[in-house]
Enzyme design. Sequence first.
Site, short mmCIF file in Angstrom:
data_model
loop_
_atom_site.label_atom_id
_atom_site.label_comp_id
_atom_site.label_asym_id
_atom_site.label_seq_id
_atom_site.Cartn_x
_atom_site.Cartn_y
_atom_site.Cartn_z
N LYS A 98 0.71 -0.96 0.02
CA LYS A 98 -0.08 -0.15 0.16
C LYS A 98 0.83 1.38 -0.03
O LYS A 98 1.93 1.33 0.69
CB LYS A 98 -0.81 0.10 1.18
CG LYS A 98 -1.90 -1.12 1.29
CD LYS A 98 -2.72 -1.11 0.17
CE LYS A 98 -4.14 -2.09 0.08
NZ LYS A 98 -3.38 -3.22 -0.30
N ASP A 99 0.42 2.32 -0.61
CA ASP A 99 1.02 3.44 -1.08
C ASP A 99 1.60 4.16 0.35
O ASP A 99 0.96 4.11 1.38
CB ASP A 99 0.52 4.29 -1.82
CG ASP A 99 1.31 5.14 -2.30
OD1 ASP A 99 1.87 6.46 -1.92
OD2 ASP A 99 1.34 5.14 -3.75
#
Length: 341
Positions: free
Chosen positions: A91-92
């Site tokens: 996830k970013d």
Amino acid sequence: MSDAENAPAGESEQAWDLNWPRALGGAAVKADFRSQPEDFVVDELATPQEEAGEHVYLQIRKRGANTGFVAQQLAQLAGVQCNDVGYFGLKDRHAVTTQWFSVWLAQKPEPNWAQLDNEEVQVLQHFRGARKLRRGGHLANRFQIRLRNVTGDCAAAESVLAQLHKGVPNYFGEQRFGHNGGNLDLVERIVAEPIAGKRKRLPRNQKAFALSAARSWLFNQVLAARVEQGTWMETLEGEPEATGSGPLWGRGRNMASGEQLALEETAMAPWQAWQDWLEHGGLSQERRPLMLIPQGFEYRWEEQEKGKDLVLAFALPPGTFATALLREVAELANQSSVALK
């Protein structure tokens, strides 16, 4: 996967055209993207099964921290190896995300997970489970995204927004290719080296990023050709899937035939050396849908003191990119590198 952070690849050695053809009339507005982490909120839609076992499942909310860093912190606290920590997907970093991790403790005592809590990381819940969490094992990712300071033709943007629920081209996002296409430079360097056992042995994670970038690039070439042809929502003669798809290149024969095969071969022809390298990279031929259909799509405009914001909410399956949807609406000025300094 869904807009995950990518390996640092440095500055690009050549100009890569990552501006793939748009399908819904072109971006009518410009907007600031990820001015702050709260502008990009991602929640994994998953409920790991609670049962007796040697793994601990942890639901964690993180802000401004990448998945790998959190996994390292979990391993250090539990006194285990990093590969004993599992998760559904990267996830970013430049976001607020909620995701699941697993930690294999075997017979080790369970630590006090609250010791992880800080401004960037918060453990929301934890319980025991029987097996390690694997990449792509969750149902979907739910996004809420705020585009700030929107300028341009908002009426034309409304026309695009009204079509988004029907689907957009399922491009791999720019982040898959590294900063300014740096991961593609890595592929070029690898492919240019002599083959007969003389290629340098890359670190496993670096090779994985290169393989992924090359595969994604070839798929995007095919999808871009279908968008330009106006057939990305159709199935051509020779389609091997029930719906339109494109190749994820690897070992084995292309599953397409006829008209579809001819189009794919033409689109990928300049990259034959990349295809040859992928065929020896340990990956097998797969297919990926050409169309990405968001679930539960909603949007609203919000008036602000300095302009107008556009807020969008939707869910996407694992392995797809929110930017594939956003780019149909707006040209994005990514502010994340400034916001997190």
